[in-house]
Design an enzyme around this catalytic site. Sequence first.
Site, PDB file in Angstrom:
ATOM      1  N   ASN A  58       0.831  -1.378   0.047  1.00 46.34           N
ATOM      2  CA  ASN A  58      -0.040  -0.071   0.074  1.00 46.34           C
ATOM      3  C   ASN A  58       0.910   1.346   0.025  1.00 46.34           C
ATOM      4  O   ASN A  58       1.748   1.379  -1.070  1.00 46.34           O
ATOM      5  CB  ASN A  58      -0.977  -0.138   1.032  1.00 46.34           C
ATOM      6  CG  ASN A  58      -0.677  -0.383   2.517  1.00 46.34           C
ATOM      7  OD1 ASN A  58      -0.443  -1.435   2.873  1.00 46.34           O
ATOM      8  ND2 ASN A  58      -0.837   0.583   3.174  1.00 46.34           N
ATOM      9  N   ASP A  59       0.807   2.184   0.905  1.00 49.72           N
ATOM     10  CA  ASP A  59       1.378   3.547   0.714  1.00 49.72           C
ATOM     11  C   ASP A  59       2.813   3.493   0.400  1.00 49.72           C
ATOM     12  O   ASP A  59       3.638   2.735   0.948  1.00 49.72           O
ATOM     13  CB  ASP A  59       1.435   4.036   2.226  1.00 49.72           C
ATOM     14  CG  ASP A  59       0.009   4.074   3.123  1.00 49.72           C
ATOM     15  OD1 ASP A  59      -0.835   3.618   2.250  1.00 49.72           O
ATOM     16  OD2 ASP A  59      -0.061   4.664   4.127  1.00 49.72           O
TER      17      ASP A  59
HETATM   18  C1  FRU Z   1      -2.800   4.598   4.941  1.00 48.02           C
HETATM   19  C2  FRU Z   1      -2.406   3.805   6.099  1.00 48.02           C
HETATM   20  C3  FRU Z   1      -1.394   4.633   7.202  1.00 48.02           C
HETATM   21  C4  FRU Z   1      -0.721   3.510   7.761  1.00 48.02           C
HETATM   22  C5  FRU Z   1      -0.626   2.547   6.899  1.00 48.02           C
HETATM   23  C6  FRU Z   1      -0.500   1.059   7.145  1.00 48.02           C
HETATM   24  O1  FRU Z   1      -3.224   3.823   3.660  1.00 48.02           O
HETATM   25  O2  FRU Z   1      -3.616   3.496   6.909  1.00 48.02           O
HETATM   26  O3  FRU Z   1      -2.237   5.474   7.935  1.00 48.02           O
HETATM   27  O4  FRU Z   1       0.327   4.149   8.266  1.00 48.02           O
HETATM   28  O5  FRU Z   1      -1.697   2.776   5.857  1.00 48.02           O
HETATM   29  O6  FRU Z   1      -0.332   0.078   6.355  1.00 48.02           O
END
Ligand code: FRU
Length: 709
Positions: free
Chosen positions: A296-297
Site C-alpha cells: 500500500n502506501d
Molecule cells: C494509509 C495507512 C496509514 C498507515 C498504513 C498502514 O493507507 O492506513 O495511515 O500508516 O496505511 O499500512
Amino acid sequence: MKRSLRTASLALLLAGLAGLAAWASEPDLVLADFEGKDYGEWQATGTAFGSGPARGALPGQMEVSGYLGQGLVNSFNGGDAATGALTSPEFRISRRYLTFLIGGGDYPGKTCLELLVDGKVVHSATGPNTQPGGSERLEPRSWDLRDLSGRSARLRIVDEATGGWGHINVDQIMLTDSKPPSFLTDAQREIGVKGRYLLLPVKTGAPKRRMSVLVDGQTVREFEIELADGAPDFEAFLDMEPFQGRQALLRVDRLPEGSAALEAVSQSDEVPGSERPYGEAHRPQFHFTSRRGWLNDPNGLVYSAGEWHLFYQHNPYGWDWGNMHWGHAVSRDLVHWKELPIALYPQRFNDWAFSGSAVLDGENTSGFGTGKEAPLVAAYTSTGRGECIVYSNDRGRTWAEFSGNPVVKHQGRDPRLLWHEETRQWVMAVYDEQGEKRFIAFYTSPDLKRWELGSRIEGFFECPELFELPVDGAGGERKWVLYAADGKYLLGRFDGKTFHPDGGKRQLWWGNFYASQTWSNAPKGRRVQIGWGQGITFPGMPFNQQMAFPVELRLETTDEGPRLLGEPVREVRKLHGKRHAWKELPVKEGESPFPELSGDLWEIRADWEVGAAKEFGFRVRGVPVTYDVERQELSCQGVTAPLKPVEGRVRMQILVDRGSVEVFGNGGRVALSVGAIPPEDQRGVEAFTRGGGCRLRSLEAWELDSAWK
Ligand code: FRU
C-alpha cells in the site's frame, strides 16, 4: 412468521463412516446455526449479545470471517466494553463430539463458550486473541464427550471482558459422531539454513496462522500467514541471509493434523518466479508492484546518489494487507525499478512498521553519519511504540534504530519529515488524533532527534504531505502545499510551525489513488509524486495492488486561481516503442478516424477540438475514456473529474497498463487513476464522438515497452 432457531433440526450430512466402535453412527445434529432473526430458545442477559445473531462484523469491528451462512453470535454489540451471557436450552448429549466455530478474545472464563452439566462447567473454549491486531476469524474446535454420553447439558456463551478483545464469536454448534479433524498446536520443523530464501506455501483465503522463525532460541521473525495445508496458490519468500549456516526452528501456532504446510516449506537461492520475473498474465508492466505479496502506501521517498528510493507498506507473506514491513525498490529513472531486500522489519509481532518518510541529512545535523556520505534518516510509525527514527549509512540498504525511540508519542501516525530552510530546522508533519478530531500536527527539531510541538491543523486524515513550489515556474511566487491521504490539498504559507491556508481544499487526483508522497531532495527542484493505486486488485496473482505512475507536480495560475497540476514524469519516454501519429483528423459518429491499432501497453496524447459533439473520446483496449461536453467532465469507467475546455480544446494523456488506465486532462489539470484489467482479446485503440462531429487536432499513440525487460 418469525423463524426460530433450528435448535433441534437434523442436518442430514453424511454421518462419519469412520464410526467409532462403541457408538452407533447417528446423523449429525445441528444444535444452533444462528441463522434466525433472534436467539430462539437461547436466553440472553446483559447487552453484549444484542437481541439476536449478528450478520458478520458489527460497527467498529474488523472483518469477521470463518462463520457459516449469514449469522453468528458476536458479542461486540456495543463494542468491547459491553458484557453479557447467552445460554442454550437444555439438550441431551447424544453424540460423541460437540463441534463449533469460535473466535474473539482469549480470556478463559471471561470470553468463552462453556458446556455445563449439572450446573458445572465441564468444558470451556476461548477465541485466540489478546493483543491489538490479531484476527476476527472463527476457527473450528471440538470436545470429546464420550464420558458424558446421555447426560443433559446446556451451553453458555460468556462475555465478561471489557478491554481490548473483550468479545466472543461463536457459530455452528453441532453434535456429531464423526471424529472432527484435530489440530496441532505449536507445530514445529527444524531446518539447517542453507538457501538464501525460505519459500512458504500460501493459499489466499486460508485461515491465518501465526508463524515464528527462531534462531538460537530467539524469535527472529514472526508474522501471520495464510498457509496452504495442501496445494498452494503461490510461494512467499522470507530472506534468511542473516541466518546462513545456522539451525532455524519454524513454528506454527495451529495446524490441522495432516497439513502439508510445514513439510512444503523449502529453501532456495532464488525468489520464486525468477525464471520469468514480473511475467504473470496480469502483472503491470510499467507500474510498480512487488514481486510477492501486498503493497500500500509509498514510504520514505528520497532521492540520493543517483537513486530514487521507493519504500512501501508491504505484506511479504500474503495477498492482503497485514504484517506491515517497509519494502524497498530503487530506480535511476523513475521507470525501471529494482526490488531490494526488505528495509524495515517489524521489531516484534504486533509492532508493525507503518508509514513514514525519509530525508537526506546533508549537514549531518543528527550526527548519525559515520562516513563521507550524508546519512539517510527516516521516520516511521511503530504501532507498538510511536513515531520512530531510523538511519542508514549505506544508501538505504540497511537501517539502524535511533536509541532514543520513540521520538514522538501521541495518538497518530505517518510522520513526514522535511527541512524548513527559512527557519533552518527539521519539521515533522504527522497525522494526529485528539479524541474524535483529526489533525495534522507540526513538530520541529534541530537534529531529527528532539521534537517539539509547533501547531495543529484540523480536518486531515492519515499520511500528511507538505512541500513548497513556485507558481508558474522557477522564480515565481512560492506557495506551500498541504494534503493528507485523500490528496485534497490546501495552498498557503508555512512559517515552520503553522500552516496558514489561502482558501479551501482542491483536488487533483480522482479514482484509485491514496496516500501519495513526494520525493525529498529531488534534483533540479523537481517535485515528483507517487501514490498508491488503492483498490487496484489482482485476483489469482501472487501479488496485489500497484503504485500509480509517478507524476511531476507544478503550481500554475488557472482561471480559478493557482492550482496543483500533475503530469506523468517525462521519463515515460524511455518506454516508447512504435509511434503512430496523425494531425487534423475529423471525427464522425460511428467510425474511428484512423486505421486499427493493436497493442498491449499504451501512451496516448490527444488534442481535441470540442466542435458540435456532445461526447467524444477513446476506447482503449475496450475501456472508454470520455469527455462529456455539456457536463464538462472527463471520465473513465465510473471515475469522473470536472474539466473545462481551454479555448475550445480538451487535451488527454492516457496510460494503459495491465491493471489500470490513467487519464490526465489539459496538461495535468485533473488526473484519473482507474483500476481496469483490459481484456486479453481487446488490444485496439479507437476514437469516437456522439451527438455531432468534432476534430482531433493531433493524436500520438505509442506502443510502450515493458519496464521489466
Ligand atoms: C494509509 C495507512 C496509514 C498507515 C498504513 C498502514 O493507507 O492506513 O495511515 O500508516 O496505511 O499500512
